[in-house]
Design a protein around this motif. Structure first.
Motif, short mmCIF file in Angstrom:
data_model
loop_
_atom_site.label_atom_id
_atom_site.label_comp_id
_atom_site.label_asym_id
_atom_site.label_seq_id
_atom_site.Cartn_x
_atom_site.Cartn_y
_atom_site.Cartn_z
N GLY A 195 0.84 -1.20 0.00
CA GLY A 195 0.00 0.00 0.00
C GLY A 195 0.87 1.24 0.00
O GLY A 195 2.04 1.21 0.39
N ALA A 196 0.30 2.36 -0.47
CA ALA A 196 1.04 3.61 -0.52
C ALA A 196 0.08 4.79 -0.40
O ALA A 196 -1.10 4.68 -0.76
CB ALA A 196 1.85 3.72 -1.80
N GLN A 197 0.59 5.88 0.14
CA GLN A 197 -0.17 7.13 0.26
C GLN A 197 0.79 8.27 -0.08
O GLN A 197 1.38 8.89 0.81
CB GLN A 197 -0.74 7.27 1.66
N PRO A 198 0.98 8.55 -1.38
CA PRO A 198 1.99 9.53 -1.79
C PRO A 198 1.80 10.90 -1.18
O PRO A 198 2.79 11.60 -0.90
CB PRO A 198 1.85 9.56 -3.32
N GLU A 199 0.54 11.33 -0.98
CA GLU A 199 0.32 12.68 -0.44
C GLU A 199 0.84 12.86 0.98
O GLU A 199 1.05 13.99 1.44
CB GLU A 199 -1.17 13.03 -0.49
N ASN A 200 1.07 11.73 1.66
CA ASN A 200 1.65 11.78 3.01
C ASN A 200 3.00 11.07 3.09
O ASN A 200 3.51 10.84 4.19
CB ASN A 200 0.69 11.15 4.02
N GLY A 261 9.32 18.09 -4.66
CA GLY A 261 8.24 18.96 -5.07
C GLY A 261 6.91 18.64 -4.44
O GLY A 261 5.95 19.40 -4.58
N GLU A 262 6.77 17.51 -3.70
CA GLU A 262 5.50 17.15 -3.07
C GLU A 262 5.31 17.98 -1.80
O GLU A 262 6.20 18.08 -0.98
CB GLU A 262 5.51 15.65 -2.71
N ARG A 263 4.14 18.59 -1.66
CA ARG A 263 3.86 19.40 -0.48
C ARG A 263 3.11 18.55 0.53
O ARG A 263 2.06 17.98 0.24
CB ARG A 263 3.02 20.63 -0.87
N LEU A 264 3.65 18.52 1.75
CA LEU A 264 3.03 17.76 2.84
C LEU A 264 2.36 18.73 3.80
O LEU A 264 2.89 19.81 4.10
CB LEU A 264 4.10 16.94 3.58
N THR A 265 1.19 18.35 4.29
CA THR A 265 0.43 19.23 5.19
C THR A 265 0.04 18.46 6.46
O THR A 265 0.20 17.24 6.55
CB THR A 265 -0.84 19.76 4.50
N ASN A 266 -0.49 19.22 7.41
CA ASN A 266 -0.97 18.66 8.68
C ASN A 266 0.12 17.88 9.40
O ASN A 266 -0.11 16.80 9.97
CB ASN A 266 -2.19 17.76 8.44
N GLY A 292 3.14 9.50 15.41
CA GLY A 292 3.49 9.98 14.07
C GLY A 292 4.60 9.16 13.45
O GLY A 292 5.25 8.36 14.12
N ILE A 293 4.78 9.35 12.13
CA ILE A 293 5.85 8.71 11.37
C ILE A 293 6.79 9.81 10.88
O ILE A 293 6.38 10.71 10.13
CB ILE A 293 5.30 7.92 10.17
N VAL A 294 8.04 9.74 11.35
CA VAL A 294 9.04 10.76 10.98
C VAL A 294 9.22 10.74 9.47
O VAL A 294 9.47 9.69 8.87
CB VAL A 294 10.38 10.49 11.69
N THR A 295 9.12 11.93 8.85
CA THR A 295 9.15 11.94 7.38
C THR A 295 10.13 12.93 6.77
O THR A 295 10.58 12.74 5.63
CB THR A 295 7.74 12.23 6.82
N ALA A 296 10.50 14.00 7.48
CA ALA A 296 11.36 15.01 6.84
C ALA A 296 12.04 15.86 7.90
O ALA A 296 11.60 15.94 9.06
CB ALA A 296 10.53 15.90 5.91
N ILE A 297 13.14 16.49 7.49
CA ILE A 297 13.82 17.48 8.31
C ILE A 297 14.02 18.73 7.46
O ILE A 297 14.12 18.66 6.23
CB ILE A 297 15.19 16.97 8.84
N LEU A 298 14.04 19.87 8.11
CA LEU A 298 14.22 21.13 7.41
C LEU A 298 15.64 21.63 7.62
O LEU A 298 16.09 21.82 8.75
CB LEU A 298 13.22 22.17 7.94
N ASN A 299 16.33 21.84 6.50
CA ASN A 299 17.68 22.41 6.53
C ASN A 299 17.84 23.25 5.27
O ASN A 299 17.87 22.71 4.16
CB ASN A 299 18.74 21.31 6.58
N PRO A 300 17.90 24.58 5.43
CA PRO A 300 18.01 25.44 4.24
C PRO A 300 19.28 25.20 3.43
O PRO A 300 19.34 25.54 2.24
CB PRO A 300 18.01 26.86 4.82
N GLY A 301 20.30 24.60 4.06
CA GLY A 301 21.54 24.35 3.34
C GLY A 301 21.47 23.07 2.53
O GLY A 301 20.41 22.46 2.35
N ASP A 302 22.62 22.65 2.05
CA ASP A 302 22.69 21.46 1.21
C ASP A 302 23.16 20.23 1.98
O ASP A 302 23.34 19.16 1.39
CB ASP A 302 23.68 21.70 0.04
N GLN A 303 23.39 20.37 3.28
CA GLN A 303 23.94 19.25 4.03
C GLN A 303 22.93 18.12 4.25
O GLN A 303 23.28 16.96 4.34
CB GLN A 303 24.46 19.72 5.41
N GLY A 304 21.67 18.47 4.36
CA GLY A 304 20.65 17.44 4.57
C GLY A 304 20.70 16.83 5.95
O GLY A 304 20.28 15.68 6.13
#
Length: 327
Positions: A195-200, A261-266, A292-304
């Motif tokens: 199963g998959a839920q691309p929007e999340n 490019g996918e926008r995640l909300t909530n 919750g399920i950890v999905t992303a981190i925010l880093n304005p730089g390129d280090q990730g």
């Protein structure tokens, strides 16, 4: 002329007259002195009274033998109880100060684990390492290898059903020709995406084989979460782990645009450290429940790498991706 009689100054014995200076005339032998009456002794005088009294007591005891025995037994019991209470030392009354001192002493000898440690111990049996491979015969990178080898292929998952159903991020396994999962006890298995839920950014996996004692995580809704609530993030950052980091809920209903490019909300924003490899891992409250399920981190730089802002998909969305009823 008559002379006055003279009397001796000596004491008279009772009943015997004292003669004057002249000798007393002799008594006629024909007249016998009356013999004195016998005088009873004190014991002889008491016998007629004591004997009937003892007889009456014996008669009374014979008529009321049962009652006397009962009263005697009761008296012995009361005496024994009184003696026992006298021998037993009174129990000391504990004060709050005594209790506090005992607790401090116990904690000094055996400190309790922290709330973070208890939460980790609760969720750990349900956390798995997930590796997406580009080739069928490719072997997953080993922990301790070049960290760059884990940035795309290594992620984390959490068992939500004890039949081997696992939640993770879609970006961890999308495009992979082979998916391999490793459970807590070291058991390894291939897995397929069911199963998959691309929007999340969610994917549902099913392991082909599972350990005998596999445990599913406990999940709870996010409706009562507020900023400041303590949480831990559990996963395999750069393939190392399982590792845990602690923080708090920083905010709710956040939005984030993924590099693809996918926008995640909530989303749930948190500040527990998360890095590449934490993706798909659980965000856990102090009672050991997955929110919750950890999905992303925010880093304005390129280090990730993590700079203090992480995001997780609420478990309500994740459960719906697995076809589970809403919370």
């Amino acid at each position: 002329m008559k002379k006055a009689p003279l009397y001796s100054r000596s004491r008279q014995r009772p009943g015997i007259p004292v003669a004057s200076a002249q000798a007393a005339p002799a008594r006629s032998p024909s007249i016998a002195a009356p013999s004195p009456e016998p005088v009873a002794t004190q014991s002889q005088q008491a016998m007629p009274v004591a004997a009937p009294r003892r007889a009456r007591w014996r008669a009374f005891a014979g008529r009321h033998r049962a009652w006397l025995a009962a009263f005697g037994a009761a008296g012995l019991v009361l005496l024994g109880a009184a003696g026992g209470r006298a021998l037993i030392a009174p129990t000391a009354i504990l004060t709050q100060k005594d209790i506090d001192a005992a607790v401090r002493q116990s904690l000094e000898k055996e400190p309790l684990p922290s709330a973070y440690a208890r939460a980790y111990a609760t969720v750990r049996p349900s956390v798995v390492r997930v590796v997406g491979l580009d080739e069928e015969n490719e072997e997953p990178p080993k922990p301790g290898d070049d960290p760059k080898a884990h940035t795309r292929s290594t992620g984390t998952g959490v068992v939500i059903v004890d039949n081997g159903t696992i939640l993770t991020n879609l970006h961890v396994v999308v495009g992979s020709k082979r998916i391999k999962v490793t459970f807590m006890d070291g058991h390894e298995s291939d897995a397929t995406m069911v199963g998959a839920q691309p929007e999340n950014d969610l994917a549902v996996l099913r392991a082909r084989s599972i350990p005998d004692d596999l445990q599913a995580a406990t999940m709870r809704g996010t409706g009562d979460l507020i900023p400041g609530d303590e949480v831990i993030a559990v996963g395999f950052p750069f393939g190392i782990g399982p590792s845990t980091s602690a923080g708090v809920i920083s905010g709710l209903k956040r939005s984030f645009r993924a590099p693809e490019g996918e926008r995640l909300t909530n989303l749930i924003q948190f500040d527990a450290a998360a890095n590449p490899g934490n993706s798909g891992g659980p965000l856990v409250t102090m009672d050991g429940s997955v929110v919750g399920i950890v999905t992303a981190i925010l880093n304005p730089g390129d280090q990730g790498t993590f700079i203090g802002i992480g995001f997780a998909v609420p478990i309500e969305n994740a459960a719906s991706a697995a076809g589970m009823p809403p919370f």
